[in-house]
Design a protein around this motif. Structure first.
Motif, PDB file in Angstrom:
ATOM      1  N   GLY A  24       0.709  -6.145   9.666  1.00  0.00           N
ATOM      2  CA  GLY A  24       1.772  -6.678   8.829  1.00  0.00           C
ATOM      3  C   GLY A  24       3.043  -5.857   8.899  1.00  0.00           C
ATOM      4  N   CYS A  25       2.900  -4.551   9.078  1.00  0.00           N
ATOM      5  CA  CYS A  25       4.087  -3.692   9.219  1.00  0.00           C
ATOM      6  C   CYS A  25       4.897  -4.097  10.453  1.00  0.00           C
ATOM      7  CB  CYS A  25       3.672  -2.227   9.310  1.00  0.00           C
ATOM      8  SG  CYS A  25       2.983  -1.557   7.777  1.00  0.00           S
ATOM      9  N   PHE A  26       4.211  -4.336  11.559  1.00  0.00           N
ATOM     10  CA  PHE A  26       4.915  -4.756  12.774  1.00  0.00           C
ATOM     11  C   PHE A  26       5.512  -6.148  12.609  1.00  0.00           C
ATOM     12  CE2 PHE A  26       2.304  -1.375  14.649  1.00  0.00           C
ATOM     13  CZ  PHE A  26       3.265  -0.721  15.415  1.00  0.00           C
ATOM     14  N   LEU A 196      -0.360 -10.732   5.321  1.00  0.00           N
ATOM     15  CA  LEU A 196       0.269  -9.904   6.357  1.00  0.00           C
ATOM     16  C   LEU A 196       1.593  -9.326   5.871  1.00  0.00           C
ATOM     17  CD1 LEU A 196      -0.283 -12.111   9.548  1.00  0.00           C
ATOM     18  CD2 LEU A 196      -1.186  -9.798   9.223  1.00  0.00           C
ATOM     19  N   ILE A 197       2.371 -10.147   5.205  1.00  0.00           N
ATOM     20  CA  ILE A 197       3.758  -9.790   4.915  1.00  0.00           C
ATOM     21  C   ILE A 197       3.934  -9.060   3.587  1.00  0.00           C
ATOM     22  CG2 ILE A 197       6.069 -10.722   4.536  1.00  0.00           C
ATOM     23  CD1 ILE A 197       5.121 -13.125   6.293  1.00  0.00           C
ATOM     24  N   ILE A 198       3.314  -9.573   2.518  1.00  0.00           N
ATOM     25  CA  ILE A 198       3.618  -9.048   1.184  1.00  0.00           C
ATOM     26  C   ILE A 198       3.226  -7.578   1.012  1.00  0.00           C
ATOM     27  CG2 ILE A 198       3.206  -9.325  -1.293  1.00  0.00           C
ATOM     28  CD1 ILE A 198       2.930 -12.309  -0.852  1.00  0.00           C
ATOM     29  N   ALA A 201       5.695  -5.492   3.016  1.00  0.00           N
ATOM     30  CA  ALA A 201       7.022  -5.508   2.409  1.00  0.00           C
ATOM     31  C   ALA A 201       7.057  -4.650   1.146  1.00  0.00           C
ATOM     32  CB  ALA A 201       7.422  -6.949   2.085  1.00  0.00           C
ATOM     33  N   ALA A 202       5.971  -4.685   0.369  1.00  0.00           N
ATOM     34  CA  ALA A 202       5.901  -3.859  -0.842  1.00  0.00           C
ATOM     35  C   ALA A 202       5.868  -2.379  -0.496  1.00  0.00           C
ATOM     36  CB  ALA A 202       4.665  -4.243  -1.646  1.00  0.00           C
ATOM     37  N   ALA A 203       5.182  -2.029   0.604  1.00  0.00           N
ATOM     38  CA  ALA A 203       5.051  -0.628   0.998  1.00  0.00           C
ATOM     39  C   ALA A 203       6.347  -0.064   1.565  1.00  0.00           C
ATOM     40  CB  ALA A 203       3.939  -0.490   2.035  1.00  0.00           C
ATOM     41  N   ARG A 204       7.207  -0.931   2.017  1.00  0.00           N
ATOM     42  CA  ARG A 204       8.428  -0.484   2.694  1.00  0.00           C
ATOM     43  C   ARG A 204       9.307   0.375   1.789  1.00  0.00           C
ATOM     44  NH1 ARG A 204      11.822  -4.551   6.620  1.00  0.00           N
ATOM     45  NH2 ARG A 204      12.819  -2.934   7.884  1.00  0.00           N
ATOM     46  N   MET A 213       3.943   3.884   5.821  1.00  0.00           N
ATOM     47  CA  MET A 213       4.073   2.489   5.429  1.00  0.00           C
ATOM     48  C   MET A 213       2.783   1.716   5.709  1.00  0.00           C
ATOM     49  SD  MET A 213       7.011  -0.261   6.507  1.00  0.00           S
ATOM     50  CE  MET A 213       6.769  -2.021   6.303  1.00  0.00           C
ATOM     51  N   ALA A 214       2.163   1.960   6.851  1.00  0.00           N
ATOM     52  CA  ALA A 214       0.911   1.282   7.190  1.00  0.00           C
ATOM     53  C   ALA A 214      -0.195   1.667   6.210  1.00  0.00           C
ATOM     54  CB  ALA A 214       0.501   1.618   8.620  1.00  0.00           C
ATOM     55  N   LEU A 215      -0.273   2.946   5.855  1.00  0.00           N
ATOM     56  CA  LEU A 215      -1.299   3.402   4.917  1.00  0.00           C
ATOM     57  C   LEU A 215      -1.080   2.835   3.516  1.00  0.00           C
ATOM     58  CD1 LEU A 215      -1.663   7.152   6.000  1.00  0.00           C
ATOM     59  CD2 LEU A 215      -3.296   5.295   6.382  1.00  0.00           C
TER      60      LEU A 215
END
Length: 265
Positions: A24-26, A196-198, A201-204, A213-215
């Motif tokens: 999702g990060c990618f 995948l996205i939410i 996006a929240a971690a960003r 961000m991935a973790l």
């Protein structure tokens, strides 16, 4: 332990969250949200073909999702805007899939379960498929993390470093198809893109590095899966949509905190 349906459902949700987090990060970095949605929509056609040919749902879904992703990649830049191409293919694949399901005589199918997920009906064999697919996706992304990140940041830099961006795109495509296939049982084809996205996006707003961000996305996805299941159990709401609702609430809360911190500086 695994005889408890809530335990199996929680493990399934966590497995999907762990697979969807780095991918999702990618998707967020590359602005591929609609690409993921198109791949997920195509999976319903794979479900119909699997049932018609008496194959594993996982096999049919992953094959058709991969074909869709490769088709989009091949047709991109050939006279159609990417959003137009994705819109046509995504909704066409979903429509053809729904029509194909209607021709399956003598086969009982719960269409809502495939559209919105049926995580509470996950079996031990489903858990093996979900965690096997999640492990493969995480291993694939970890193996190609640096080249994927370089190709995402700058294609010219990737070429200068001896990295082929098209190959990295193919790896992401394969990982996306696997994630879609394993997530159908949990959240359904209409909500896979949200998982995948939410969380990503929240971690960003919390992460300072891509790895962080991935973790963080994995943690948010896991919390969403477990909390969403508990909410569905106590409120008697659909489990898949409840998981996505929790993820959306977390995204809104973290975004509000981030906005307040920026406003205060």
């Amino acid at each position: 332990m695994l005889d408890d349906f809530m335990t199996r459902a929680s493990l399934a949700g966590i497995g999907v969250a762990l697979a969807a987090a780095p991918l999702g990060c990618f998707v967020v970095w590359r602005r591929m949200a609609y690409f993921g949605d198109a791949t997920a929509h195509a999976a319903i056609l794979g479900v119909a073909l699997s049932l018609a040919l008496q194959l594993s749902i996982f096999v049919g879904a992953i094959v058709v999702a991969l074909i869709m992703a490769l088709t989009v990649t091949a047709l991109a830049g050939r006279g159609y805007a990417m959003d137009t191409l994705l819109g046509v293919l995504a909704h066409s694949a979903l429509a053809f899939g729904l029509v194909a399901v209607s021709f399956l005589s003598g086969i009982r199918i719960d269409l809502m379960a495939y559209l919105f997920g049926d995580i509470l009906a996950v079996s031990r064999s489903d858990l093996l498929v979900i965690w096997g697919g999640a492990t493969l996706v995480v291993a694939l992304i970890a193996w190609r993390w640096s080249p994927l990140l370089t190709a995402t940041l700058n294609e010219e830099l990737a070429y200068a470093s001896g990295i082929d961006p098209r190959r990295e795109q193919l790896i992401l495509t394969v990982a996306l198809a696997i994630t879609v296939a394993v997530a159908i049982k949990v959240v359904g084809v209409l909500l896979i893109a949200a998982m995948l996205i939410i969380p990503a996006a929240a971690a960003r707003s919390l992460a300072r590095t891509p790895e962080a961000m991935a973790l963080i996305a994995a943690v948010i996805g896991t919390i969403s899966a477990v909390a969403g299941l508990r909410a569905a159990y106590f409120l008697d709401t659909p489990a898949g949509p409840s998981i996505v609702c929790v993820a959306a609430v977390l995204f809104a809360a973290l975004s509000a905190v981030n906005w307040r911190n920026r406003a205060g500086t």
